[in-house]
Design an enzyme around this catalytic site. Structure first.
Site, PDB file in Angstrom:
ATOM      1  N   TYR A  74     113.959  42.696  78.791  1.00 55.06           N
ATOM      2  CA  TYR A  74     113.678  43.552  79.713  1.00 55.06           C
ATOM      3  C   TYR A  74     112.507  42.864  80.447  1.00 55.06           C
ATOM      4  CZ  TYR A  74     115.285  47.098  77.307  1.00 55.06           C
ATOM      5  OH  TYR A  74     116.374  48.277  77.830  1.00 55.06           O
ATOM      6  N   LYS A  85     101.062  38.228  75.470  1.00 57.00           N
ATOM      7  CA  LYS A  85     101.159  37.182  74.507  1.00 57.00           C
ATOM      8  C   LYS A  85     102.326  37.296  74.414  1.00 57.00           C
ATOM      9  CE  LYS A  85     101.167  38.326  69.560  1.00 57.00           C
ATOM     10  NZ  LYS A  85     100.744  39.214  68.207  1.00 57.00           N
ATOM     11  N   ARG A 106      95.742  50.812  70.837  1.00 59.71           N
ATOM     12  CA  ARG A 106      97.211  50.718  71.241  1.00 59.71           C
ATOM     13  C   ARG A 106      98.757  51.668  70.084  1.00 59.71           C
ATOM     14  NH1 ARG A 106      99.509  46.947  73.468  1.00 59.71           N
ATOM     15  NH2 ARG A 106     101.141  45.956  71.726  1.00 59.71           N
ATOM     16  N   ARG A 149      96.268  44.817  74.695  1.00 57.43           N
ATOM     17  CA  ARG A 149      95.552  44.565  73.744  1.00 57.43           C
ATOM     18  C   ARG A 149      94.300  43.761  74.223  1.00 57.43           C
ATOM     19  NH1 ARG A 149     100.734  42.455  74.467  1.00 57.43           N
ATOM     20  NH2 ARG A 149     102.199  42.282  72.251  1.00 57.43           N
ATOM     21  N   HIS A 190     105.614  45.044  74.774  1.00 59.16           N
ATOM     22  CA  HIS A 190     106.517  44.062  72.857  1.00 59.16           C
ATOM     23  C   HIS A 190     108.252  43.883  73.616  1.00 59.16           C
ATOM     24  CE1 HIS A 190     104.793  47.135  69.763  1.00 59.16           C
ATOM     25  NE2 HIS A 190     103.669  46.212  70.287  1.00 59.16           N
ATOM     26  N   HIS A 244      91.336  46.953  68.658  1.00 61.23           N
ATOM     27  CA  HIS A 244      93.055  47.203  68.951  1.00 61.23           C
ATOM     28  C   HIS A 244      93.845  48.231  68.663  1.00 61.23           C
ATOM     29  CE1 HIS A 244      96.730  45.369  68.198  1.00 61.23           C
ATOM     30  NE2 HIS A 244      96.955  44.342  69.029  1.00 61.23           N
TER      31      HIS A 244
END
Length: 405
Positions: free
Chosen positions: A369, A269, A335, A242, A359, A332
């Site tokens: 994870y 994030k 990504r 990001r 994510h 951005h």
């Protein structure tokens, strides 16, 4: 004898409180300090009580008598007017305590630790600028969908459709928090589904066609602006983090020996630490940059001082100078570029890609994870990706998307 305005005006304060009687238990209390207070003396269930009716001259004589008559009517109906006033005051205080702004700020304070500082400030600013001026004082449980829609349409009228949808999402989270805490019955933001046109998503525009990526990469290499900005532009497609994570990167996070970038949880994030395997191409850029900014805390310090990182608009501004408008490519967008091509051209497993994009993924057992999940596979993927980008820059044959095969 009933009171008159003349008698009230002519009565001067004394050394002790003075009572001027009117009728039916109402009187004017004049304190030594000069204050004049309307009072009603009455009995309820055998007990003598006193009810405040306001101050003179803010409440004139005629109005005080109207208030006295209303209180006497309550007494005839078996209601204690003093208790009724206290209940009304309590209800007003409760309504104020459950206002949209109070609940929203409480929600924000509770969840702020789970967000990055920048994201938290953005959420609060959107509420303060777009919602609180119109709905802030309203009891959250009494707000109806048309009222919220009117607020959202004010934002839409400015041409800020993306912001409109984001504010609607934030309001929905506040309403759901109010439901959970017993201060609202439903999420009225959910009632507005379909009431606002869909956003076009211009803020995160991205180049995802390989044949268009090649000239972009060559333009990044040839950027004529500052050296630090050029390094950031060249590194961005290789790591596809990001924009905030890139510009705030610190040298202490770079592990040259392990060939990886360890981003701490507080800057992510997702509020979870993240590992970015570094390809040989990415390491070469960092080694070029280190002699210049290695004495700074940040990889990409501000052009004015080494004590701060570059601003959030630097990368996008550089892209604009190279001719890439905001509806074509953004910081951005690197990504989306990586996600699309890794999946549809290089045919990398989607879970590897999503893990590298940081994510919020869950394993088959519903557990989040950890940062080392699929690390070996992600190292290979990141090197494959960097080599692929080098091939595009060199004019290699462009592979078709799977969907076009």
């Amino acid at each position: 004898m009933a009171l008159t305005d003349v008698k009230i005006r002519n009565t001067k304060p004394g050394a002790k409180p003075i009572k001027l009687s009117d009728s039916e238990g109402m009187y004017l209390l004049i304190n030594p300090g000069g204050g004049k207070y309307w009072r009603l003396k009455y009995r309820f269930e055998g007990k003598e009580k006193v009810l405040a009716l306001g101050t003179y001259p803010q409440v004139p004589l005629a109005e005080a008598r109207d208030l006295m008559r209303a209180a006497r009517k309550e007494l005839r109906n078996g209601v204690d007017p003093g208790a009724a006033r206290r209940a009304q005051k309590c209800a007003r205080e409760q309504r104020a305590a459950n206002s949209f702004e109070i609940v929203a700020r409480e929600w924000w304070e509770r969840f702020k630790p789970t967000w990055t500082e920048g994201h938290a400030q953005t959420i609060l600013a959107r509420l303060e600028q777009n919602v609180f001026p119109w709905l802030g004082g309203a009891p959250i449980g009494e707000i109806e969908a048309p009222e919220l829609l009117a607020v959202l349409r004010r934002i839409e009228a400015r041409g800020a459709l993306e912001t409109t949808h984001r504010v609607k999402t934030i309001c929905g989270q506040v309403f759901r928090y109010a439901i959970a805490t017993g201060r609202a019955k439903r999420d009225v933001a959910a009632d507005l589904k379909g009431a606002i046109p869909p956003a076009k998503g211009r803020n995160h525009a991205a180049i995802t066609e390989p044949k268009e990526v090649a000239p972009l990469l060559r333009d990044l290499d040839a950027y004529q602006g500052g050296f630090v900005v050029r390094c950031a532009l060249r590194l961005a497609p290789l790591v596809f983090v990001r924009p905030g994570e890139l510009r705030q990167a610190e040298w202490s996070e770079i592990d040259f020996e392990a060939e990886q970038w360890n981003i701490p949880a507080q800057r992510m994030k997702t509020k979870a630490p993240h590992i970015v395997p570094l390809s040989t191409q990415a390491l070469d850029i960092l080694k070029e940059l280190q002699p210049y900014s290695g004495t700074s805390r940040y990889l990409f310090p501000s052009g004015r001082t080494f004590d701060r990182c570059m601003s959030e608009n630097t990368v996008n501004a550089a892209l604009r100078r190279m001719g890439y408008d905001g509806d074509v490519m953004t910081g951005h967008g690197f990504r989306a570029m990586a996600r699309t091509i890794l999946d549809e051209v290089l045919q990398i497993r989607p879970d590897y890609i999503e893990q590298q994009l940081a994510h919020a993924l869950r394993d088959p057992n519903g557990r989040a994870y950890n940062r080392t999940a699929h690390l070996a596979e992600r190292r290979k993927m990141m090197q494959t990706w960097a080599d692929y980008l080098d091939g595009l820059k060199a004019g290699a044959k462009v592979l078709p998307f799977k969907r076009e095969a």
